[in-house]
Design an enzyme around this catalytic site. Structure first.
Site, PDB file in Angstrom:
ATOM      1  N   HIS A   1       0.866  -1.176   0.000  1.00  0.00           N
ATOM      2  CA  HIS A   1       0.000   0.000   0.000  1.00  0.00           C
ATOM      3  C   HIS A   1       0.902   1.225   0.000  1.00  0.00           C
ATOM      4  O   HIS A   1       1.713   1.407   0.911  1.00  0.00           O
ATOM      5  CB  HIS A   1      -0.923   0.012   1.216  1.00  0.00           C
ATOM      6  CG  HIS A   1      -1.965   1.085   1.142  1.00  0.00           C
ATOM      7  ND1 HIS A   1      -3.254   0.850   0.716  1.00  0.00           N
ATOM      8  CD2 HIS A   1      -1.898   2.412   1.399  1.00  0.00           C
ATOM      9  CE1 HIS A   1      -3.948   1.969   0.736  1.00  0.00           C
ATOM     10  NE2 HIS A   1      -3.143   2.935   1.147  1.00  0.00           N
ATOM     11  N   CYS A   2       0.765   2.050  -1.008  1.00  0.00           N
ATOM     12  CA  CYS A   2       1.662   3.191  -1.184  1.00  0.00           C
ATOM     13  C   CYS A   2       0.949   4.487  -0.805  1.00  0.00           C
ATOM     14  O   CYS A   2      -0.064   4.841  -1.407  1.00  0.00           O
ATOM     15  CB  CYS A   2       2.137   3.258  -2.645  1.00  0.00           C
ATOM     16  SG  CYS A   2       3.280   4.621  -2.969  1.00  0.00           S
ATOM     17  N   VAL A   3       1.478   5.187   0.196  1.00  0.00           N
ATOM     18  CA  VAL A   3       0.854   6.436   0.618  1.00  0.00           C
ATOM     19  C   VAL A   3       1.030   7.533  -0.427  1.00  0.00           C
ATOM     20  O   VAL A   3       0.240   8.479  -0.487  1.00  0.00           O
ATOM     21  CB  VAL A   3       1.430   6.908   1.971  1.00  0.00           C
ATOM     22  CG1 VAL A   3       1.084   5.930   3.069  1.00  0.00           C
ATOM     23  CG2 VAL A   3       2.946   7.106   1.886  1.00  0.00           C
TER      24      VAL A   3
END
Length: 306
Positions: free
Chosen positions: A153-155
């Site tokens: 999950h990439c912010v």
């Protein structure tokens, strides 16, 4: 006691908006420093300065378009979720399976050849091969979700990176590295001029903008290069960031089909689309791996009975 930062859902939603604005802010600052402050005015000076300005501005705008196209493709494309009532034909990931009772499947029978399936107790559903539950998306999406071929999950993109948008993420890294490298090289002489004894043209505001743009783009170029090398190596081995850690003790990886086929599973078989954040209709039609539910294995694994 360990802190679970993903517990604070409201903060994560706000962080997501801030990260998109931060990316756009860096792009805007860089555009102002390169185009409006330095090389745009040089187009009207004539002679060699105009040619140098063209040599910088043309690739700068081309790379910027591809960077933004790739970025918003990652942000807006769902990485892939498990279809409702999905059931497996056969278990394909022995290392992550968990034996369950028939009663835990709400009447759905597990595969009779193994009596073992992958099951997510948070989503209360079975999981396809290479699928993982996202502990961040459980906050951002009601009820949580399992992501197909989840990488992480990439912010920065406020989204999970998975089966359906991994190519776009890879291209985002690629074009970000090229763009930031170009900006760093083009502003290097202006950066060095800050430390010279001669008079520097421009207002204090434009000089500060140029200095900041150089430092930011140099930092991004160096950091993104490391991520780009890592993800290219992951694609070459047909694995994800999660799988690279989970399967590091496995001597043979069942999905490693050779570099050519591994890259085709992510970028598509049509090489004309490899550097475009899109797939050809033919690729989507004939490549079930792009849908995130089916993955071809090595022949010795296909014939192996679990």
């Amino acid at each position: 006691m360990a802190w679970n930062v993903f517990k604070f859902c409201t903060a994560l939603r706000g962080l997501g908006s801030i990260m998109i604005l931060l990316v756009l802010g860096v792009v805007g600052l860089t555009y102002y420093a390169v185009v409006l402050t330095n090389y745009g005015p040089a187009l009207y000076e004539g002679d060699l300065d105009s040619l140098i300005a063209l040599a910088v501005l043309i690739p700068f705008h081309c790379l910027l378009v591809m960077l933004l196209w790739s970025y918003f493709s990652v942000v807006l494309t769902d990485p892939g979720s498990v279809p409702p009532n999905w059931t497996p034909a056969i278990d394909e990931e022995r290392a992550e399976v968990e034996p369950l009772r028939v009663s835990e499947f709400n009447g759905v029978q597990p595969d009779q050849s193994t009596q073992i399936v992958r099951y997510c107790r948070k989503c209360n559903q079975m999981k396809p091969p290479r699928c993982h539950h996202c502990s961040v998306c459980i906050c951002l999406h009601s009820g949580g979700r399992c992501v197909l071929k989840m990488d992480h999950h990439c912010v920065w993109v406020v989204n999970c990176v998975g089966a359906l948008n991994y190519k776009y993420f890879l291209l985002f890294l690629f074009y970000t590295f090229l763009e930031t490298s170009l900006v760093t090289v083009s502003l290097l002489s202006h950066f060095i001029a800050f430390f010279s004894d001669g008079e520097i043209p421009g207002t204090p505001g434009t000089l500060a903008t140029t200095f900041l743009a150089f430092v930011l783009n140099l930092a991004f170029a160096l950091s993104v290069l490391g991520f780009l090398i890592m993800h290219i190596s992951l694609v070459a081995a047909n694995t994800t960031t999660i799988e690279a850690y989970e399967k590091k003790t496995t001597p043979k990886w069942r999905y490693d089909l050779g570099r050519k086929r591994n890259f085709e599973q992510v970028l598509g078989a049509d090489k004309r689309y490899w550097f475009i954040p899109a797939y050809s209709d033919e690729d989507i039609r004939r490549m079930p791996a792009l849908q995130g539910l089916e993955y071809p294995s090595k022949p010795e694994f296909d014939s192996q009975e679990f």
